[in-house]
Scaffold this motif. Structure first.
Motif, mmCIF file in Angstrom:
data_model
loop_
_atom_site.group_PDB
_atom_site.id
_atom_site.type_symbol
_atom_site.label_atom_id
_atom_site.label_comp_id
_atom_site.label_asym_id
_atom_site.label_seq_id
_atom_site.Cartn_x
_atom_site.Cartn_y
_atom_site.Cartn_z
ATOM 1 N N ASP A 50 2.120 11.513 7.592
ATOM 2 C CA ASP A 50 3.082 12.124 6.683
ATOM 3 C C ASP A 50 4.476 11.576 6.965
ATOM 4 O OD1 ASP A 50 3.716 14.488 4.735
ATOM 5 O OD2 ASP A 50 5.182 14.640 6.363
ATOM 6 N N TYR A 51 5.150 11.124 5.917
ATOM 7 C CA TYR A 51 6.521 10.640 6.047
ATOM 8 C C TYR A 51 7.327 11.196 4.886
ATOM 9 C CZ TYR A 51 10.535 7.502 6.221
ATOM 10 O OH TYR A 51 11.809 6.997 6.278
ATOM 11 N N ASN A 52 8.243 12.124 5.194
ATOM 12 C CA ASN A 52 9.074 12.769 4.169
ATOM 13 C C ASN A 52 8.241 13.378 3.049
ATOM 14 O OD1 ASN A 52 11.396 12.125 5.569
ATOM 15 N ND2 ASN A 52 11.903 10.349 4.301
ATOM 16 N N GLY A 53 7.150 14.025 3.454
ATOM 17 C CA GLY A 53 6.325 14.726 2.485
ATOM 18 C C GLY A 53 5.305 13.879 1.748
ATOM 19 N N GLY A 104 0.794 -1.222 0.000
ATOM 20 C CA GLY A 104 0.000 0.000 0.000
ATOM 21 C C GLY A 104 0.822 1.265 0.000
ATOM 22 N N ASN A 105 2.151 1.122 -0.032
ATOM 23 C CA ASN A 105 3.054 2.281 -0.024
ATOM 24 C C ASN A 105 4.152 2.079 -1.077
ATOM 25 O OD1 ASN A 105 2.173 3.838 2.559
ATOM 26 N ND2 ASN A 105 2.416 1.736 3.257
ATOM 27 N N PRO A 106 3.807 2.038 -2.359
ATOM 28 C CA PRO A 106 4.795 1.692 -3.384
ATOM 29 C C PRO A 106 5.970 2.659 -3.478
ATOM 30 C CG PRO A 106 2.776 2.551 -4.366
ATOM 31 C CD PRO A 106 2.477 2.305 -2.923
ATOM 32 N N GLY A 107 5.810 3.895 -3.032
ATOM 33 C CA GLY A 107 6.903 4.857 -3.123
ATOM 34 C C GLY A 107 7.706 5.013 -1.854
ATOM 35 N N LEU A 108 7.448 4.157 -0.868
ATOM 36 C CA LEU A 108 8.120 4.295 0.423
ATOM 37 C C LEU A 108 9.612 3.984 0.291
ATOM 38 C CD1 LEU A 108 7.607 4.796 3.488
ATOM 39 C CD2 LEU A 108 7.392 2.311 3.729
#
Length: 209
Positions: free
Chosen positions: A172-175, A35-39
């Motif tokens: 929010d994590y790093n924007g 659910g967070n492909p750009g993490l």
């Protein structure tokens, strides 16, 4: 251990034991990327294992969890399963989980019956974690390591299995928004990798309750 030698305190625990006995070893994987492909992930992974301890209470199984101390370098203050990194002398993930559990909370392995494993879970912070599910037979004495463990507590398994107990949240994590599972339980907030593994446990146990 044969079926005739297994005596459980609750019918649900017996059903869980029988389910894991029939299960094939898991082949899937889960992790913080779900659910967070750009993490952003740590590129190098360290092998680790945790114990998912189901305490065989007469009134129904409970799940044993720890609250980590606030000064730790990794996952400070978070609710976790007992466990940690694999050491060279560990034979396998089960050995790691049992050793770390004894070191962290003083739970002797003579009270523990390993049932099986959940899907391997990869964390953003660089761990490839094998969750080892086990039955814990009371009575037992705990001696938590005060450096690592602030508190040890139990949560009814029935609470965890209730779909209404879990929520999908975002921070929010790093924007960017990071989505994760959470199980708010009184003053405790179970989230992140621990909550992700609990969702896996719920998927495995299905409609047993």
């Amino acid at each position: 251990m044969s079926d005739t030698e297994v005596v459980t305190a609750s019918p649900l625990m017996r059903a869980i034991h029988d389910l894991f006995r029939r299960m094939d070893p898991p082949t899937g994987g889960r992790g913080d990327l779900d659910g967070n492909p750009g993490l952003e992930m740590v590129p190098t992974l360290r092998e680790a294992a945790v114990l998912v301890p189901l305490i065989d209470r007469e009134e129904g199984p409970t799940l044993l969890l720890t609250q980590r101390t606030a000064h730790l370098a990794a996952h400070a203050g978070q609710v976790s399963f007992p466990g940690g990194g694999v050491e060279p002398h560990d034979d396998d993930a089960v050995a790691t989980a049992l050793r770390e559990t004894e070191e962290e909370i003083g739970l002797s392995r003579r009270h523990i019956d390993v049932l099986g494993r959940l899907d391997t879970y990869i964390t953003r912070t660089g761990f490839r974690v094998v969750p080892v599910v086990a039955r814990v037979r009371p009575p037992f004495t705990l001696t938590p390591d005060p450096y690592e463990v602030d508190a040890v507590f139990e949560v009814p398994l029935s609470f965890i299995l209730d779909p209404a107990s879990r929520v999908r949240e975002a921070r929010d994590y790093n924007g960017a928004l990071r989505h994760f599972w959470a199980f708010p339980y009184g003053e405790r907030y179970i989230w992140g990798a621990t909550a992700g593994m609990l969702v896996n446990l719920c998927d495995v146990l299905g409609d047993l309750e």
